[in-house]
Scaffold this active site. Structure first.
Site, PDB file in Angstrom:
ATOM      1  N   SER A   1       0.819  -1.212   0.000  1.00  0.00           N
ATOM      2  CA  SER A   1       0.000   0.000   0.000  1.00  0.00           C
ATOM      3  C   SER A   1       0.855   1.265   0.000  1.00  0.00           C
ATOM      4  O   SER A   1       1.554   1.537  -0.970  1.00  0.00           O
ATOM      5  CB  SER A   1      -0.959  -0.050   1.194  1.00  0.00           C
ATOM      6  OG  SER A   1      -1.969   0.907   1.075  1.00  0.00           O
TER       7      SER A   1
ATOM      8  N   LYS B   1      -0.857  -3.934  -3.335  1.00  0.00           N
ATOM      9  CA  LYS B   1      -2.159  -3.349  -2.982  1.00  0.00           C
ATOM     10  C   LYS B   1      -2.230  -1.961  -3.610  1.00  0.00           C
ATOM     11  O   LYS B   1      -1.523  -1.044  -3.202  1.00  0.00           O
ATOM     12  CB  LYS B   1      -2.354  -3.239  -1.470  1.00  0.00           C
ATOM     13  CG  LYS B   1      -3.711  -2.616  -1.094  1.00  0.00           C
ATOM     14  CD  LYS B   1      -3.907  -2.549   0.406  1.00  0.00           C
ATOM     15  CE  LYS B   1      -5.271  -1.945   0.767  1.00  0.00           C
ATOM     16  NZ  LYS B   1      -5.386  -0.518   0.438  1.00  0.00           N
TER      17      LYS B   1
ATOM     18  N   GLN C   1      -8.874   3.349   0.228  1.00  0.00           N
ATOM     19  CA  GLN C   1     -10.155   3.257   0.928  1.00  0.00           C
ATOM     20  C   GLN C   1     -10.447   4.564   1.669  1.00  0.00           C
ATOM     21  O   GLN C   1      -9.531   5.272   2.086  1.00  0.00           O
ATOM     22  CB  GLN C   1     -10.141   2.106   1.943  1.00  0.00           C
ATOM     23  CG  GLN C   1     -10.229   0.730   1.327  1.00  0.00           C
ATOM     24  CD  GLN C   1      -8.989   0.342   0.553  1.00  0.00           C
ATOM     25  OE1 GLN C   1      -7.875   0.550   1.009  1.00  0.00           O
ATOM     26  NE2 GLN C   1      -9.177  -0.221  -0.636  1.00  0.00           N
TER      27      GLN C   1
END
Length: 500
Positions: free
Chosen positions: A330, A355, A359
Site C-alpha cells: 500500500s 495493494k 479506501q
C-alpha cells in the site's frame, strides 16, 4: 444527479440505517487541503460522478431523500418488514440492518471494502493512535482468508515468527472461516499478558503451524534511524514501519537531524511496512521528488485521473536507495514506486505485496463505519500494481534460514525420517554453521551428526534426535542470527549500490 449502480448499493445501506432524512457525519477526503493537484478532467470527487463520500451533508440528505422512493429501496424495506414481522422467531432489528449492509458489501468481492460496527470501529481506530494491545500484525483478507501482510517491528507477532502471507485459519482452536476481517481481528487482539494460539497455513508448508503468542502493548513508533559507514562516507538509514498519524513529522525530524550531521547518502527501509495513511506518504515523498513528475495518481470509477505533485524544485544532493520486500504494501508501495519512477532511485530487496487501491472511512452516524474502496492509485508513470506488486531494480534474497519456520515436534525427528520438518531443521542447522549434509528433508547420518554437534554446544543431551527442547534451541539460534545486522544481505546491497 447521475447515480451509478455501485453507489446505489451504498445508498441503500445508508437509507436503511438512517432513514431518508437521517443526519450524517461529514468526512475528509484523504488529500490535504493545500495539496498541489493537477486534475485532467473535472473534480475527482465531483457530485455528478456519483461519489457519495465527497458530498456535503446537505447534498447527502437531498440524495437520500431522492432515493427514498426508489424501487430498489422499497424492495429492501419490504424484505426487512416481511422478516421482522413474520419470521418464526423474534429477530433483532439492528442485526437485520447490519446484515443487509454486510451482505451488500460482500457482493463487491473486495477484501478492503468492509463494514465495521461501533465496537469494531473503536478497535480499528487504535491502529492509528499511539498504542494498542494485541499481537502486533497488519492483516488483510486474501482469497477469503485472514492473511498476515506484515508483523510490526519488535511486536509479539514478529518475535513468534509470523511472516507475510501467513494465513490464519484458527484462533484458540476456533475456525475463523466465514468471519469478516475485523471480526477475526477482534478475536486475535486482547489484553496485555494474555496468550492467543494461532493455527497458520504458510505457503510452501504442507501442514498447518501452531503459533502461541503472548499479547503485549504495541507502541506505534513508526520511524527508526541509524547511521553506517560505507567507504568512509556517512550513510543515514531511516526505517519506516508503518504510515501513521505522526509518521511524516517523525520522518522529517529524523531526516533533518541526519542531514545536519553530514549524511552523504540515505537508505529508506520499508521492509515489512504494511502501509497506512495516504497523506503521510505524500508528505515524505515531497522531500525527495521534484515537481516535474507526479508523486502519485488517483483514478476514480470513470477512469478519470488526478495527479498530485510536490513543490520541491530539486532532488537531494545525495544518493538514496529504498529497501522493500513482500511485506511492503500500500503506502509503502507508493513510496517505492515513486522514488524509482519519479526520482530514479534504486529499489533493493524482493517484490512487494501488491495493494493498489485507496479506501475511505465513511462514518454512519452511530459510531459504525463503512470503509469503502473509492479509488485506484497509480504510479507516476500510470502503472497499477494491484495484485502484481513492484519488482525491485536490484533483487536480493535473504539467507535461506531467514525463511525457516517454527519447529513443531509431536514426536522426535530422527534418522531416515523424510519430511518438510526435517528440511526446515536442516536449513536451520546450516544457517547456524552445522553441516547437515543435505537440505532436501531426508534425515541422514550427516544430519544426525550435525544435530549431535549442535546439542553438545547448546548443553543438551546428544541424542541426535530433534525433540521439543532441541527445536526450541534451534529457533533461538536462528532468531539471533536473523537479528544480526551482519547477516542482512539486503541492507548490505542497499549500501553497496548507494555510491555505485
Amino acid at each position: 444527479m447521475n447515480i451509478k449502480p455501485r453507489s446505489i448499493a451504498l445508498l441503500m445501506a445508508l437509507a436503511v440505517l438512517l432513514g431518508a432524512a437521517g443526519s450524517y457525519i461529514g468526512i475528509e477526503y484523504f488529500a490535504s487541503s493545500d495539496q498541489k493537484t493537477e486534475e485532467k478532467s473535472g473534480q475527482i470527487a465531483n457530485a455528478d460522478q456519483g461519489n457519495f463520500a465527497s458530498l456535503s451533508e446537505e447534498e447527502r440528505k437531498k440524495l437520500l431523500e431522492d432515493m427514498a422512493g426508489s424501487k430498489e429501496l422499497k424492495k429492501i424495506s419490504q424484505a426487512y418488514g416481511i422478516i421482522k414481522d413474520n419470521y418464526v422467531s423474534e429477530v433483532n432489528k439492528d442485526e437485520l440492518i447490519e446484515g443487509a449492509i454486510q451482505g451488500m458489501l460482500d457482493t463487491l468481492e473486495d477484501p478492503y471494502s468492509v463494514y465495521m460496527d461501533k465496537e469494531t470501529m473503536e478497535q480499528f481506530n487504535q491502529s492509528i493512535e499511539s498504542s494498542f494491545e494485541g499481537i502486533g500484525a497488519e492483516v488483510s483478507m486474501v482469497n477469503d482468508k485472514v492473511t498476515i501482510v506484515a508483523p510490526i517491528k519488535g511486536s509479539p507477532a514478529e518475535e513468534a515468527g509470523l511472516k507475510p502471507n501467513d494465513q490464519i485459519i484458527k484462533v484458540d482452536g476456533e475456525s475463523v472461516k466465514g468471519l469478516d476481517l475485523y471480526e477475526a481481528v477482534l478475536k486475535i487482539r486482547g489484553e496485555k499478558g494474555t496468550e492467543v494460539s494461532l493455527q497458520v497455513e504458510r505457503p510452501g508448508v504442507s501442514e498447518p503451524l501452531n503459533i502461541k503468542i503472548t499479547r503485549d502493548d504495541i507502541p506505534l513508533e513508526t520511524v527508526y534511524t541509524d547511521t553506517k559507514k560505507v567507504d568512509g562516507k556517512n550513510v543515514g538509514v531511516i526505517e519506516i514501519t508503518s504510515f501513521s498519524e505522526k509518521t511524516s513529522e517523525e520522518f522529517t525530524q529524523a531526516l533533518e537531524k541526519l542531514e545536519k550531521e553530514g549524511m552523504e547518502g540515505l537508505v529508506i527501509d520499508v521492509r515489512g511496512n504494511p502501509g497506512g495513511l495516504f497523506t503521510d506518504v505524500q508528505e515524505i515523498l515531497k522531500e525527495f521528488i521534484p515537481d516535474d513528475k507526479p508523486i502519485v495518481q488517483v483514478e476514480d470509477r470513470k477512469g478519470e485521473k488526478s495527479r498530485y505533485f510536490s513543490d520541491t524544485k530539486e532532488k537531494k544532493d545525495y544518493p538514496v536507495t529504498v529497501l522493500m520486500d513482500e511485506g511492503s504494501a500500500s503506502a509503502s508501495e507508493i513510496l517505492a514506486a515513486t522514488m524509482h519512477e519519479a526520482g530514479g532511485y534504486d529499489l533493493v530487496g524482493t517484490k512487494s505485496f501488491g495493494k493498489g487501491t485507496v479506501q475511505q472511512a465513511i462514518p454512519m452516524g452511530d459510531g459504525s463505519t463503512i470503509k469503502l474502496t473509492l479509488f485506484k492509485w497509480l504510479t507516476p508513470d500510470g502503472n497499477w500494481i494491484h495484485e502484481k506488486g513492484i519488482e525491485p531494480t536490484v533483487k536480493v534474497e535473504q539467507p535461506d534460514y531467514f525463511y525457516t519456520n517454527p519447529v513443531e515436534v509431536k514426536k522426535p525427528l530422527k534418522v531416515n525420517d523424510n519430511n518438510e520438518k526435517v528440511k526446515n531443521v536442516q536449513k536451520m542447522l546450516k544457517g547456524l554453521g552445522y553441516d547437515p549434509g543435505r537440505t532436501d528433508g531426508y534425515f541422514s547420518k550427516a544430519t544426525e551428526d550435525a544435530v549431535k554437534a549442535f546439542q553438545a554446544d547448546a548443553g543438551l543431551s546428544t541424542t541426535g534426535e530433534v525433540d521439543e527442547k532441541t527445536g526450541g534451541k534451534l529457533e533461538e539460534g536462528i532468531i539471533k542470527e536473523v537479528r544480526d545486522e551482519d547477516n542482512d544481505r539486503q541492507m548490505k546491497k542497499a549500501l553497496e549500490v548507494l555510491f555505485k
